[in-house]
Design an enzyme around this catalytic site. Structure first.
Site: not given
Ligand code: F6P
Length: 326
Positions: A14, A75, A106, A129, A131, A133, A175
């Site tokens: 992403g 992706r 990730d 990202t 996110d 994360d 996510r």
């Protein structure tokens, strides 16, 4: 002395605001240190389909302020197969690329870890990202911009929520990680955040209603992290309609607008520092590490740790939101 002469750079997974600032930083730092740079288009797919161009300093002019990624992203399922990775390796050899900088989340760093160990190939990762994360870095590139976008959207939704005296569930990305939802809720003064990290321990919706969160207010805004664990904004709204029919409930799913826009100063600076440090790491013969930032210092995080370890949500943040939403 490092043997590295040519760095390939790609963005994968992403997109995130600040990726362009990172591409610029990697390119210019590499050239500054006497290395050649090749831009690889469409992430790992571009390695398989051979979409590679020489990058000079001018290729990255005037991009620091741009959202998205000038290298495009994808992706790539084929890269998940040994055959796909062999094709990618052959392309790298043809172009005499002897090291890679991969900017992504990730999934992208998982691909980098597998490829690096299969072919003994030097790769440095940058956390790109929205996110936030990835373990081992306080912030990921794109997170701050996405957070600001969420805050602006919630400010607008609050106007109509207040006028109509409604309960709004606003779903944000992440996510399966609650960073955007929790900090977005604090930044926008929302009543609550429903996040996957604590969804299995408590019924956050029931807790919210039982605490009488709406009694003294004429509207309520709850940020929900997208995840099957939280049930998502639609799932929660459905529950409210069935279990607590007294509420006038609406849903807003912010979706991909969170991934766009010009990066904030914080993201541009983060991307510039990490991109520059990626070249230092290659020149120091570091490999298979993600560059992160902790307590304002550059750190090297092995891919295995960055990907596998769960980045914890600080309980203090959950507590802060609770206290401030009374
Ligand atoms: O990882 C970034 C992210 O935006 C997640 O927050 C979200 O779940 C996912 O990507 C959406 O991916 P796609 O753009 O492929 O639908």
């Amino acid at each position: 002395m490092s043997q590295i002469k040519t760095v390939g750079i790609l963005t994968s997974g992403g997109d995130a605001p600040g990726m362009n600032a990172a591409i610029r930083a990697v390119t210019r730092s590499a050239i500054y240190s006497g290395l050649k740079v090749k831009g690889i288009y469409r992430g790992y797919r571009g390695l398989i389909t051979d979409e590679i161009v020489d990058f000079k300093t001018q290729n990255v002019s005037n991009i620091i302020q741009m959202g998205g990624t000038i290298l495009k992203t994808a992706r790539c399922k084929e890269f998940e197969t040994p055959e796909g990775r062999q094709l990618a390796y052959d392309t790298l050899k043809q172009h005499e690329i002897d090291s890679l900088v991969v900017i992504g989340g990730d999934g992208s760093l998982t691909g980098a870890r597998i490829f690096a160990s299969e072919f003994n190939f030097p790769i440095i990762g940058l956390p790109g990202t929205i996110d936030n994360d990835l373990f081992g870095t306080d912030k990921t590139i794109g997170y701050d911009t996405a957070l600001n976008t969420i805050m602006e959207c919630v400010d607008k939704i609050r106007d109509t929520a207040t006028s109509h005296e409604r309960l709004f569930f606003i779903e944000v990305m992440g996510r399966d990680a609650g960073f955007l939802a929790l900090n977005g809720a604090i930044a926008s003064g929302a009543e609550a955040a429903i996040i996957p990290e604590i969804s299995t321990q408590v019924d956050q919706l029931a807790e919210l209603i039982q605490n009488g969160f709406r009694k003294s207010k004429n509207s309520s805004i709850v940020l929900v992290a997208e995840s099957p664990v939280t049930g998502g904004a639609m799932g929660l709204a459905e529950r409210v309609k069935n279990e607590y029919p007294g509420y006038d409930v609406r849903v807003s799913i912010l979706g991909h607008l969170q991934r766009g826009g010009s990066p904030t100063a914080a993201d541009r600076i983060l991307a510039s520092r990490l991109g520059s440090a990626a070249i230092d790491a290659l020149l120091e013969d570091q490999r298979n590490v993600m560059i992160g930032i902790r307590n304002d210092e550059i750190v090297y995080v092995p891919f295995s740790k960055a990907i596998k370890n769960d980045k914890q949500i600080k309980p203090e943040l959950i507590d802060t939101l609770r206290r401030l939403s009374i």
